[in-house]
Design a protein around this motif. Sequence first.
Motif, mmCIF file in Angstrom:
data_model
loop_
_atom_site.group_PDB
_atom_site.id
_atom_site.type_symbol
_atom_site.label_atom_id
_atom_site.label_comp_id
_atom_site.label_asym_id
_atom_site.label_seq_id
_atom_site.Cartn_x
_atom_site.Cartn_y
_atom_site.Cartn_z
ATOM 1 N N ASP A 246 0.860 -1.187 0.000
ATOM 2 C CA ASP A 246 0.000 0.000 0.000
ATOM 3 C C ASP A 246 0.893 1.233 0.000
ATOM 4 O OD1 ASP A 246 -2.672 -1.161 0.091
ATOM 5 O OD2 ASP A 246 -2.023 -1.994 1.998
ATOM 6 N N HIS A 247 0.940 1.884 -1.151
ATOM 7 C CA HIS A 247 1.879 2.992 -1.374
ATOM 8 C C HIS A 247 1.153 4.322 -1.157
ATOM 9 C CE1 HIS A 247 4.898 5.117 -4.270
ATOM 10 N NE2 HIS A 247 5.222 5.247 -2.996
ATOM 11 N N LEU A 248 1.409 4.947 -0.018
ATOM 12 C CA LEU A 248 0.759 6.219 0.312
ATOM 13 C C LEU A 248 1.622 7.405 -0.122
ATOM 14 C CD1 LEU A 248 -0.455 5.276 3.913
ATOM 15 C CD2 LEU A 248 -1.731 5.110 1.778
ATOM 16 N N SER B 209 -11.081 -0.037 1.686
ATOM 17 C CA SER B 209 -10.253 0.236 0.509
ATOM 18 C C SER B 209 -9.318 1.411 0.767
ATOM 19 C CB SER B 209 -11.150 0.556 -0.695
ATOM 20 O OG SER B 209 -10.360 1.051 -1.757
ATOM 21 N N ILE B 210 -8.026 1.182 0.521
ATOM 22 C CA ILE B 210 -7.024 2.250 0.673
ATOM 23 C C ILE B 210 -7.296 3.375 -0.328
ATOM 24 C CG2 ILE B 210 -4.555 2.750 0.261
ATOM 25 C CD1 ILE B 210 -4.798 1.495 2.900
ATOM 26 N N HIS B 211 -7.985 3.027 -1.410
ATOM 27 C CA HIS B 211 -8.281 4.029 -2.443
ATOM 28 C C HIS B 211 -9.067 5.213 -1.863
ATOM 29 C CE1 HIS B 211 -8.287 5.157 -6.656
ATOM 30 N NE2 HIS B 211 -9.505 5.625 -6.471
ATOM 31 N N ALA C 143 -1.595 6.389 10.152
ATOM 32 C CA ALA C 143 -2.595 5.817 11.068
ATOM 33 C C ALA C 143 -3.848 5.419 10.297
ATOM 34 C CB ALA C 143 -2.942 6.822 12.163
ATOM 35 N N LYS C 144 -4.245 6.267 9.365
ATOM 36 C CA LYS C 144 -5.426 5.970 8.543
ATOM 37 C C LYS C 144 -5.173 4.731 7.680
ATOM 38 C CE LYS C 144 -7.977 9.512 7.304
ATOM 39 N NZ LYS C 144 -8.461 10.701 6.596
ATOM 40 N N GLY C 145 -3.967 4.615 7.123
ATOM 41 C CA GLY C 145 -3.593 3.441 6.334
ATOM 42 C C GLY C 145 -3.700 2.165 7.155
ATOM 43 N N ILE C 146 -3.176 2.214 8.386
ATOM 44 C CA ILE C 146 -3.240 1.050 9.280
ATOM 45 C C ILE C 146 -4.698 0.714 9.606
ATOM 46 C CG2 ILE C 146 -2.727 0.252 11.635
ATOM 47 C CD1 ILE C 146 -0.081 1.903 11.418
ATOM 48 N N ASP C 147 -5.472 1.743 9.942
ATOM 49 C CA ASP C 147 -6.881 1.543 10.300
ATOM 50 C C ASP C 147 -7.673 0.922 9.145
ATOM 51 O OD1 ASP C 147 -9.284 2.038 12.005
ATOM 52 O OD2 ASP C 147 -9.811 3.400 10.369
#
Length: 329
Positions: free
Chosen positions: A152-154, A316-318, A305-309
């Motif tokens: 997951d590339h943020l 969806s990470i999108h 933190a949002k990515g982990i949650d």
Amino acid sequence: MNKEELHELLHPMKLIGLGGNQTLAKRIAKALNKELLETAVKHFSDGEIQVNITETVRGCDVYVIQSIQDPVNENFMELMIVLDALNRASAHSVTVVVPYMAYSRQDTKNRSREPITAKLLANLLQLTRIDDVVALDLHASQIQGFYNIPVDHLHALPILAQYFLDNGIVDRDSDSVVVVSPDHSGAKLARNFGSYFNAPIAIVDQRGARYDTEVHDMIGDVKDKTVIIVDDLIDTGSRISSSTKSVLAAGAKKVYVAATHALLSQNAIDVLNQLNLEQIVVTDTIEHKKYPDRIVRLSVDRLLAKGIDYIYNDKSIHQIFDEQNRIHH
């Protein structure tokens, strides 16, 4: 009992923050309303690392936060040892959260007998059973393909762009701002960053194998403009130095710098302090004891933190990208 509560009961979320950037790990934990798991890391006199996780992780979804920053190899080895410990302790799932991924500049083979170390790093990480990698602004997006697991590339660009808008440094649709790439390969990054302000881009035409202190030609017009030089990382500061001199020689009015990762190696602080810059805007993916003057550090704690949650709750990470694209003007 809803789905989230059942998940929390069966596979509780546990967070581990390693030595690479403890401050950011604590901030991420706070944003998630969690405590970091206690881990005892000690070094033997010969440099060997020993890790002890002091509470059970059996059946838990564990998120290991480690910025692979200087000392790079020590921090990477610490991460690998913890991942091995988690596997042997029967964690239900293990996600590696890497605010800064070292070796990601070595992602292609440009000369004979040259390694692709970013791929080697991916192979080594996957020797232990990990389920997911969360990374932030990798040097090249195709590094995701080196992994056989989800990556997951943020992106921190929207956070940096928001700062410039919030502080009145740039106006939306203003024609007084130009986003500058310090070389040809960064043109896509500059274009993406410029899209937040509808700003044109310019490129420093660096000729030669390495950045030197000379002034280089500009492709694009920066005369009487406010310039934002954008890059994914600042290492020794030489690229920012030569780019700043080039845009000023081409008639730029004010110069700002925006970058995600502030490596600040060698004498980068001295190099940056000597430049005629307004501000250097970076994130807190890497922690140092000392920083250059005029530096502004923006935290990526809530983004990670949002990515982990979202991963933990199967969202969806999108959605994060959609939220980031709705930048506030």
